[in-house]
Design a protein around this motif. Structure first.
Motif, mmCIF file in Angstrom:
data_model
loop_
_atom_site.group_PDB
_atom_site.id
_atom_site.type_symbol
_atom_site.label_atom_id
_atom_site.label_comp_id
_atom_site.label_asym_id
_atom_site.label_seq_id
_atom_site.Cartn_x
_atom_site.Cartn_y
_atom_site.Cartn_z
ATOM 1 N N ILE A 55 55.270 45.455 9.599
ATOM 2 C CA ILE A 55 54.730 44.821 10.809
ATOM 3 C C ILE A 55 53.950 45.856 11.617
ATOM 4 N N GLY A 56 52.861 45.410 12.178
ATOM 5 C CA GLY A 56 52.059 46.256 13.055
ATOM 6 C C GLY A 56 51.638 45.464 14.277
ATOM 7 N N GLY A 57 51.047 46.145 15.237
ATOM 8 C CA GLY A 57 50.651 45.431 16.450
ATOM 9 C C GLY A 57 49.594 46.177 17.240
ATOM 10 N N ALA A 58 49.115 45.524 18.254
ATOM 11 C CA ALA A 58 48.137 46.114 19.161
ATOM 12 C C ALA A 58 48.635 45.947 20.590
ATOM 13 N N ASP A 59 48.377 46.934 21.410
ATOM 14 C CA ASP A 59 48.736 46.899 22.824
ATOM 15 C C ASP A 59 47.586 47.490 23.626
ATOM 16 N N ASP A 60 47.517 47.099 24.901
ATOM 17 C CA ASP A 60 46.454 47.639 25.738
ATOM 18 C C ASP A 60 46.881 47.692 27.193
ATOM 19 N N VAL A 61 46.138 48.449 27.969
ATOM 20 C CA VAL A 61 46.359 48.555 29.407
ATOM 21 C C VAL A 61 45.018 48.389 30.102
ATOM 22 N N ILE A 62 45.083 48.038 31.378
ATOM 23 C CA ILE A 62 43.856 47.920 32.170
ATOM 24 C C ILE A 62 44.083 48.589 33.515
ATOM 25 N N SER A 63 43.062 49.261 33.990
ATOM 26 C CA SER A 63 43.101 49.910 35.295
ATOM 27 C C SER A 63 41.930 49.397 36.120
ATOM 28 N N MET A 64 42.234 48.863 37.293
ATOM 29 C CA MET A 64 41.140 48.324 38.105
ATOM 30 C C MET A 64 41.585 48.112 39.544
ATOM 31 N N PRO A 65 40.660 48.225 40.495
ATOM 32 C CA PRO A 65 40.940 47.753 41.852
ATOM 33 C C PRO A 65 41.197 46.251 41.822
ATOM 34 N N LEU A 66 42.015 45.782 42.723
ATOM 35 C CA LEU A 66 42.379 44.360 42.700
ATOM 36 C C LEU A 66 41.256 43.459 43.175
ATOM 37 N N GLN A 67 40.221 44.042 43.769
ATOM 38 C CA GLN A 67 39.119 43.233 44.287
ATOM 39 C C GLN A 67 37.787 43.654 43.687
ATOM 40 N N CYS A 68 37.779 43.908 42.367
ATOM 41 C CA CYS A 68 36.548 44.376 41.728
ATOM 42 C C CYS A 68 35.790 43.261 41.022
ATOM 43 N N SER A 69 36.391 42.102 40.865
ATOM 44 C CA SER A 69 35.727 40.963 40.241
ATOM 45 C C SER A 69 36.242 39.705 40.942
ATOM 46 N N THR A 70 36.271 38.588 40.270
ATOM 47 C CA THR A 70 36.695 37.340 40.910
ATOM 48 C C THR A 70 38.074 37.521 41.536
ATOM 49 N N GLN A 71 38.201 37.222 42.824
ATOM 50 C CA GLN A 71 39.428 37.590 43.538
ATOM 51 C C GLN A 71 39.620 36.793 44.828
ATOM 52 N N TRP A 72 40.826 36.903 45.340
ATOM 53 C CA TRP A 72 41.162 36.435 46.683
ATOM 54 C C TRP A 72 41.328 37.645 47.605
ATOM 55 N N ASP A 73 40.850 37.510 48.815
ATOM 56 C CA ASP A 73 41.227 38.411 49.913
ATOM 57 C C ASP A 73 42.510 37.866 50.526
ATOM 58 N N GLY A 74 43.567 38.664 50.545
ATOM 59 C CA GLY A 74 44.802 38.249 51.190
ATOM 60 C C GLY A 74 44.740 38.434 52.697
ATOM 61 N N LEU A 75 45.774 37.981 53.380
ATOM 62 C CA LEU A 75 45.789 38.044 54.847
ATOM 63 C C LEU A 75 45.986 39.447 55.379
ATOM 64 N N GLY A 76 46.401 40.388 54.531
ATOM 65 C CA GLY A 76 46.537 41.766 54.964
ATOM 66 C C GLY A 76 45.305 42.601 54.702
ATOM 67 N N HIS A 77 44.216 41.973 54.308
ATOM 68 C CA HIS A 77 43.016 42.704 53.896
ATOM 69 C C HIS A 77 42.162 43.175 55.068
ATOM 70 N N ILE A 78 42.115 42.407 56.147
ATOM 71 C CA ILE A 78 41.224 42.709 57.270
ATOM 72 C C ILE A 78 42.002 42.626 58.574
ATOM 73 N N PHE A 79 41.661 43.534 59.504
ATOM 74 C CA PHE A 79 42.297 43.585 60.823
ATOM 75 C C PHE A 79 41.243 43.429 61.921
ATOM 76 N N ASP A 80 41.687 43.035 63.089
ATOM 77 C CA ASP A 80 40.811 42.888 64.251
ATOM 78 C C ASP A 80 41.363 43.748 65.378
ATOM 79 N N HIS A 81 40.695 44.878 65.642
ATOM 80 C CA HIS A 81 41.152 45.812 66.674
ATOM 81 C C HIS A 81 42.623 46.187 66.493
ATOM 82 N N GLY A 82 43.001 46.417 65.235
ATOM 83 C CA GLY A 82 44.369 46.838 64.938
ATOM 84 C C GLY A 82 45.373 45.712 64.826
ATOM 85 N N ASP A 83 44.911 44.467 64.972
ATOM 86 C CA ASP A 83 45.802 43.320 64.826
ATOM 87 C C ASP A 83 45.615 42.689 63.450
ATOM 88 N N ALA A 84 46.729 42.355 62.820
ATOM 89 C CA ALA A 84 46.727 41.628 61.554
ATOM 90 C C ALA A 84 46.997 40.146 61.838
#
Length: 339
Positions: A113-142
């Motif tokens: 038996i043999g197999g293949a494995d892989d890993v990926i390294s990427m910023p979470l917002q480098c392609s199709t994505q959601w901005d979460g509610l912790g992504h942007i602040f307004d004058h220090g307010d979340a």
């Protein structure tokens, strides 16, 4: 819920009325007018995603007629749009086990038996994505009036991490093909085109009843910019000039009670932003920490636009779950529309 005084006029929805020399005042007026803090309680972590309920999902499921599934994701590979701005890179995919290893018998497995494995390294917002509610602040307010430093630390988003939305974003999706509506010959808006409330509403009227917007809907706005990059190359797509929503659409985004919104552009809002002095993503500053609106960017809406136009129907079941990455302020996704 924080309410503005009854006598205070709503900010103008005409870009012509923006004080282009004063982004601080224009942002502050909209933040105060449309702030949803406390609307769903002091402990809320979902913001406008609270508008999606069981009844909305049942309504959305009834929209499936043909059983056609359309992926709305860009490719996650090294040929993506990122150029390193703020350390955002394209995904790096690395094989850790390959067919060559299996052929050579150097993997140490028994009975062939043999197999293949892989890993990926990427910023979470480098392609199709959601901005979460912790992504942007307004004058220090979340979101919900919390201090930004109490929400997001070196350990991640301790309060509104994207994992809270992992089982939430299944709803009625509505495509507003503003590119096709305003530029029927090309189907594409020019970079720097600020989409107004009038543009959104005229697109809805032209597309017909299936594109009427309701509470809990997820709105997808096609500008055509992504399709242009597929012909002409990425250019400055990641951070450069783009069509997108005007700051003056903040009131529409609030009063329609949509759950989320996504575009086919890098930054959701028009770029350059609508000021003659330095400004950066002012609509983000209003809608994420103040309205509590989840934003999607870099969605591939080309095949969906063709499918909707062919059917004369612009709403569908949308499933767009983020990866439950604990403490993340955004997430890559493979959203799918089911028609």
């Amino acid at each position: 819920m924080a309410l503005r005084p009854a006598q205070e006029p709503s900010p103008s929805e005409s870009p012509a009325d923006l004080d282009r020399a004063n982004p601080e005042a224009e942002i502050a007026a909209r933040a105060a007018a449309y702030r949803n803090w406390g609307r769903w309680g002091d402990d809320d972590v979902l913001g406008t995603l609270n508008f999606i309920d069981a009844a909305k999902r049942v309504e959305a499921a009834a929209l499936v007629r043909d059983g056609i599934v359309v992926s709305l994701a860009q490719a996650f590979d090294t040929e993506g749009p990122q150029k390193g701005w703020r350390r955002r890179t394209n995904p790096v995919h690395t094989m850790t086990d390959t067919g060559v290893d299996a052929e050579r018998g150097n993997q140490g497995f028994p009975h062939g038996i043999g197999g293949a494995d892989d890993v990926i390294s990427m910023p979470l917002q480098c392609s199709t994505q959601w901005d979460g509610l912790g992504h942007i602040f307004d004058h220090g307010d979340a979101w919900n009036g919390r201090r930004a430093g109490d929400v997001v630390t070196s350990e991640g988003d301790l309060v509104t991490g994207i994992e809270h939305a992992a089982s939430v974003i299944v709803s009625r999706g509505v495509l507003l093909d503003v590119g096709r509506h305003l530029e029927p010959e090309t189907g594409e808006l020019a970079d720097g085109h600020a989409i107004t409330v009038a543009d959104l509403e005229s697109c809805i009227a032209a597309q017909g009843v299936s594109s009427a917007i309701g509470r809990g809907d997820v709105v997808l706005v096609r500008t055509g910019q992504y399709g242009r990059t597929r012909r002409e190359g990425w250019g400055d797509y990641a951070g450069g000039p783009a069509p997108g929503l005007s700051l003056t659409t903040a009131g529409w985004l609030h009063r329609t009670e949509i759950a989320a919104i996504a575009t086919d552009t890098w930054g959701f809002e028009v770029r350059p932003n609508e000021f003659d002095v330095p400004a950066f993503q002012p609509l983000h500053q209003v809608v994420i920490p103040n309205i509590g609106l989840t934003i999607g960017e870099m969605w591939n809406l080309e095949a969906l636009a063709a499918a909707c136009a062919d059917r004369g129907r612009w709403d569908f079941l949308l499933s767009a779950a983020p990866l439950p990455i604990t403490g993340a302020v955004g997430s890559p996704i493979n959203p799918v529309a089911i028609l």
